[in-house]
Design a protein around this motif. Sequence first.
Motif, PDB file in Angstrom:
ATOM      1  N   TYR A   1      13.548 -34.457   2.103  1.00 32.94           N
ATOM      2  CA  TYR A   1      14.639 -35.298   1.601  1.00 32.94           C
ATOM      3  C   TYR A   1      15.668 -35.623   2.674  1.00 32.94           C
TER       4      TYR A   1
ATOM      5  N   TYR B   1      22.384 -31.901   0.279  1.00 36.36           N
ATOM      6  CA  TYR B   1      21.084 -31.215   0.283  1.00 36.36           C
ATOM      7  C   TYR B   1      21.167 -29.872   1.006  1.00 36.36           C
TER       8      TYR B   1
ATOM      9  N   LYS C   1       4.703 -37.418  -1.694  1.00 34.61           N
ATOM     10  CA  LYS C   1       5.371 -36.523  -2.662  1.00 34.61           C
ATOM     11  C   LYS C   1       4.431 -36.087  -3.789  1.00 34.61           C
TER      12      LYS C   1
ATOM     13  N   TYR D   1      10.221 -31.122  -6.062  1.00 34.77           N
ATOM     14  CA  TYR D   1       9.325 -31.275  -4.909  1.00 34.77           C
ATOM     15  C   TYR D   1       8.740 -29.919  -4.496  1.00 34.77           C
TER      16      TYR D   1
ATOM     17  N   GLU E   1      16.049 -32.336  -7.678  1.00 38.76           N
ATOM     18  CA  GLU E   1      15.081 -33.039  -6.818  1.00 38.76           C
ATOM     19  C   GLU E   1      14.305 -32.064  -5.945  1.00 38.76           C
TER      20      GLU E   1
ATOM     21  N   CYS F   1      20.712 -32.817  -6.674  1.00 40.42           N
ATOM     22  CA  CYS F   1      19.966 -32.469  -5.464  1.00 40.42           C
ATOM     23  C   CYS F   1      19.087 -31.243  -5.720  1.00 40.42           C
TER      24      CYS F   1
ATOM     25  N   ASP G   1      14.744 -38.843   4.343  1.00 41.93           N
ATOM     26  CA  ASP G   1      15.120 -40.045   3.585  1.00 41.93           C
ATOM     27  C   ASP G   1      16.598 -40.401   3.720  1.00 41.93           C
ATOM     28  N   CYS G   2      17.451 -39.410   4.030  1.00 39.96           N
ATOM     29  CA  CYS G   2      18.893 -39.711   4.089  1.00 39.96           C
ATOM     30  C   CYS G   2      19.474 -39.561   5.499  1.00 39.96           C
TER      31      CYS G   2
END
Length: 477
Positions: free
Chosen positions: A69, A83, A350, A213, A209, A206, A72-73
């Motif tokens: 993750y 996160y 994912k 995962y 998520e 967060c 992605d950010c």
Amino acid sequence: MKRETKLLKNTAILSIGLICTKGVSFLLLPLYTALLSTADYGTFDFIYTLVSLVAYTLTLQFEQGVFRYLIDCRGDKEAQKKYISTTFAFIGAISLIGIIISLVVCRLTHFEYTLYFVLSILTTVFNSITCQIARGIDRTVDYTIGSFIFATSQVVLNVLFIVVFKWHVGGLLTSFIIGNILCTAFLFVKCKIFGFFSLKSLDKSCLTELLKYSLPMVPSTLGWWLVNYSDRIIILHFLGAGANGIYAVANKFPTAFSSVSRMFQLSWSENAAEANSSTDRDNYFSKIMNQSICVIIYLSACIIAILPFVFSILINKNYAESYLNIMILLVAAIFSVWANLYNSVFGALKYTKIIALTTVFAAIVNIGVNLAFINKIGLFAASVSTLCAYLVITVISHIIIIKKVKIKYVATDLILAFSALGAGCAAYCIRNVLLSLIITIAIGLLTLIKNKNIIIMLTNRIKGLIRKKSPSDKNEK
């Protein structure tokens, strides 16, 4: 920056530290096998096995989730803080519970190495999380330096504790703990990880998520652990600590091979995640998978062909029984790497549940084959079961993945690569000096010819990194 260039750059960066440390470690292998009995080495390997199981189960694979993750950010520091803060808060709480349970169990079982065991778990957990955060925020160079510090400190301290202080098993465990601490401390300071932590940044979404995962990765981790380490427990039970020590030494070579390959796998997992949304994804994945698998097979063939010439130099005669097991485990390592490359693609998509299912099934195969043959063929049962397990993971992963991504291989390239591997295995078993020399040279030349472009690109990338770091270049600028 082109994807292939970035993939090679990251691989080169990660490889520099690993090659140095693994090289030193292998030079010290004669020292370990000379000063440690097979029982001592088997005991350490067993404890290390348990530490790996507990530590990577305890994290619930949050390190993999936060890494994925954070990719992605990138560029969004507030999202990164959410996160990272959520990860440390969760891991801190769950680690406290895990350590208390471990202490109680060790006390009840009168475990001799309780303090070493608990500290090894704790330092492994936080080192693992910190390393993946460093990768996630795109600090690959710092991650590599941290890994170098970890491995180098272990090598230096092992010499001190084993040769000078005669601590044996305790010395190996102490150096492992200190190595984890030094690596974690370096990354915290260099990457300024404290700046990413804030109680205000704790975020329930967060956490959801990351759990979504990471949780499916837990049975996958247990499966991989069973494939990699259940052999030790079975050997210890049926054949004793001495046999476990011999098997641990046999695993040194395939483990080193897998570790070198892991540098590419780490780069590939990041690269695959970034390329997942591209329009030419399938063609790109096919190209990288085809090239990387062929390189891995050729490298394994070269190692197998060369080993007969150096085995007696590296390994003490007390561990001679490990010889044929090494070849089987090196072939198994090829399929281990292959399966992990597929897992990187699943991770990019994912689809972590698929990774869990394939790995657990392979673990069942590994234990089943091992138990069926351990009393009949001894240590070979552990090697053969490992090969069967990795082969199963690779085949099942391929069947599943081609339904998601159209990965295609060049048949002629694979046939030629596996032919070289077969020749290397033949030379290894025959142990005729002249024949082995001819086959080794032939495999070496074939490897250079078939992978010439990759070798040139990787060499140029490493040279570029060295020039960039040199003081003369800085002065010129």
